[in-house]
Design an enzyme around this catalytic site. Structure first.
Site, PDB file in Angstrom:
ATOM      1  N   TRP A  97       0.827  -1.216   0.000  1.00 24.21           N
ATOM      2  CA  TRP A  97       0.000   0.000   0.000  1.00 24.21           C
ATOM      3  C   TRP A  97       0.853   1.254   0.000  1.00 24.21           C
ATOM      4  O   TRP A  97       0.571   2.207  -0.746  1.00 24.21           O
ATOM      5  CB  TRP A  97      -1.000  -0.008   1.162  1.00 24.21           C
ATOM      6  N   ASP A 171      -1.834   6.595   6.098  1.00 23.30           N
ATOM      7  CA  ASP A 171      -2.910   5.781   5.519  1.00 23.30           C
ATOM      8  C   ASP A 171      -3.291   4.749   6.574  1.00 23.30           C
ATOM      9  O   ASP A 171      -2.561   3.781   6.795  1.00 23.30           O
ATOM     10  CB  ASP A 171      -2.422   5.106   4.231  1.00 23.30           C
ATOM     11  N   LYS A 195     -13.041  -1.333   5.476  1.00 27.02           N
ATOM     12  CA  LYS A 195     -12.447  -2.362   6.317  1.00 27.02           C
ATOM     13  C   LYS A 195     -13.020  -2.314   7.731  1.00 27.02           C
ATOM     14  O   LYS A 195     -13.358  -3.337   8.300  1.00 27.02           O
ATOM     15  CB  LYS A 195     -10.929  -2.197   6.379  1.00 27.02           C
TER      16      LYS A 195
HETATM   17  C1  LIG Z   1      -7.906  -1.360   1.385  1.00 27.47           C
HETATM   18  C2  LIG Z   1      -6.856  -0.336   1.491  1.00 27.47           C
HETATM   19  C3  LIG Z   1      -6.859   0.795   0.696  1.00 27.47           C
HETATM   20  C4  LIG Z   1      -8.007   0.883  -0.231  1.00 27.47           C
HETATM   21  O1  LIG Z   1      -8.091   1.486  -1.289  1.00 27.47           O
HETATM   22  P1  LIG Z   1      -9.485   1.641  -2.066  1.00 27.47           P
HETATM   23  O2  LIG Z   1      -9.121   2.638  -3.078  1.00 27.47           O
HETATM   24  O3  LIG Z   1     -10.473   2.156  -1.044  1.00 27.47           O
HETATM   25  O4  LIG Z   1      -9.847   0.302  -2.602  1.00 27.47           O
HETATM   26  C5  LIG Z   1      -5.867   1.744   0.850  1.00 27.47           C
HETATM   27  N1  LIG Z   1      -4.899   1.569   1.775  1.00 27.47           N
HETATM   28  C6  LIG Z   1      -4.881   0.492   2.573  1.00 27.47           C
HETATM   29  C7  LIG Z   1      -3.829   0.354   3.592  1.00 27.47           C
HETATM   30  C8  LIG Z   1      -5.852  -0.491   2.439  1.00 27.47           C
HETATM   31  O5  LIG Z   1      -5.869  -1.567   3.228  1.00 27.47           O
END
Ligand SMILES: *Cc1c(COP(=O)(O)O)cnc(C)c1O
Length: 359
Positions: A97, A171, A195
């Site tokens: 991420w 994030d 989530k």
């Molecule tokens: C799920 C998640 C995202 C999600 O991104 P979307 O654009 O909402 O699908 C972003 N960062 C993290 C750490 C995640 O777990």
């Protein structure tokens, strides 16, 4: 989603009631976002979240759209202006991420890797003292819970103690509201709601007031944090049903005893699962114990050939969605706030019995 929340939403699907029990005569999806009823829903959600997460007054709570990945663009677009060339922005890469956020930022700023855990296969967090922070960076970005690799910051870094004035961007999509947050170390935090907060489609941004007003000219008005803050999340139509559902989740969390209560429950759930993994001869988790995630627990089998039998048996036992992310393989238990201790106990019982019969 907590079962109670789904049941309450179902009960008032066609006729929403206010806090005193007065029926509105319509469901939340049918309301004008500018009407009195929805106004009270969005305001309540904000007040309740601020109380739950102890968000100081200096921060705005914004309800937006676009998801976590949308914020990978919105954050640099909002913080990298005015447009006199691309300012340096620092990233600490601890998994997929933060890697994605780093890649997206190159469109708006000059991203720099201050530290990366790639060499360990994203199984640790580089010691903050070793981070190579750029002088004058516009911000420093971290992902405080790497959902795929199962790596979590158990304390947020103190950038001032590292000699940096840059705001910390966090994030926290996959562990928001699972633990307390030290806001004195944060400039901005964002999360896709899906989530831990509610249905997909809602995105939460918590931003310190002094960071508003530095957007690039190309930043769309509907994604400009200042516009959203000035209009109390009603600059354009927000994801109304998602905000309503998140409000019900916040209410559920408060009735449970707030963030310290859910945090204690999350510690208990994750400790039970990690103990089961660490004490077995069949399963293992490769992440350094000091930064193991309480929300996302990846685990692997010493005999990978048994994976499909594991998943099949688990499904028969009613234990679903245990396949690991396709980029890392293996297995993963995502044990978000709404997963009760009994769910983890059932998983652990299955894991033990599977190991006994297969070993
Ligand atoms: C799920 C998640 C995202 C999600 O991104 P979307 O654009 O909402 O699908 C972003 N960062 C993290 C750490 C995640 O777990």
């Amino acid at each position: 989603m907590p079962l109670e929340v789904l049941q309450r939403a179902a009960a008032e699907m066609t006729n929403w009631h206010d806090a005193s029990g007065n029926p509105s005569g319509m469901g939340v999806m049918e309301m004008s976002h500018r009407g009195k009823a929805f106004g009270s829903i969005v305001q309540q959600a904000e007040v309740c979240l601020r109380r739950l997460l102890a968000v100081p007054e200096a921060f705005h709570i914004l309800f937006m759209q676009g998801g976590g990945l949308g914020q990978n663009a919105s954050v640099p677009m909002n913080l990298c202006g005015p447009d006199f060339g691309k300012p340096a922005v620092d990233f600490v890469i601890t998994g997929s991420w933060s890697q994605k956020s780093f890649q997206e930022a190159a469109k708006y700023g000059a991203p720099h890797i201050a530290a990366s855990a790639q060499e360990s296969g994203f199984h640790h967090i580089p010691e903050p003292g070793s981070w190579q922070l750029s002088p004058g960076a516009r911000y420093v970005h971290i992902c405080s819970n790497e959902t795929i690799h199962g790596v979590e910051f158990h304390t947020l870094p103190d950038l001032r103690a590292l000699g940096s004035d840059a705001p910390l961007i966090v994030d926290f999509s996959s562990h928001v509201a699972s633990r307390t947050v030290d806001w004195s170390r944060v400039g901005l935090a964002f999360a896709g709601a899906q989530k831990n907060l509610g249905p997909a489609g809602l995105t939460l941004v918590v931003v310190r007031d002094d960071l508003l007003g530095a957007a690039l000219d190309i930043c769309p008005n509907a994604f400009n944090f200042k516009n959203i803050a000035d209009n109390a999340s009603l600059f354009n139509t927000p994801p109304t049903y998602g905000i309503y559902m998140a409000g019900l989740v916040f209410d559920w969390l408060e009735r449970l005893g707030g963030i310290t209560a859910i945090e204690a429950r999350n510690i208990e759930k994750s400790a039970l699962l990690y103990q089961t993994i660490d004490s077995s001869g069949l399963y293992f988790n490769p992440v350094q114990p000091s930064c193991r995630s309480r929300m996302n627990v990846p685990f692997f089998l010493h005999e990978p050939a048994l994976e499909s039998a594991f998943l099949q048996g688990a499904e028969q036992a009613g234990l679903l969605q245990l396949r690991g992310h396709k980029s890392v393989g293996g297995l993963r238990a995502s044990i978000y706030n709404a997963m009760p201790l009994e769910g983890v106990q059932a998983l652990v019982a299955f894991m033990r019995s599977f190991e006994r019969t297969r070993a």
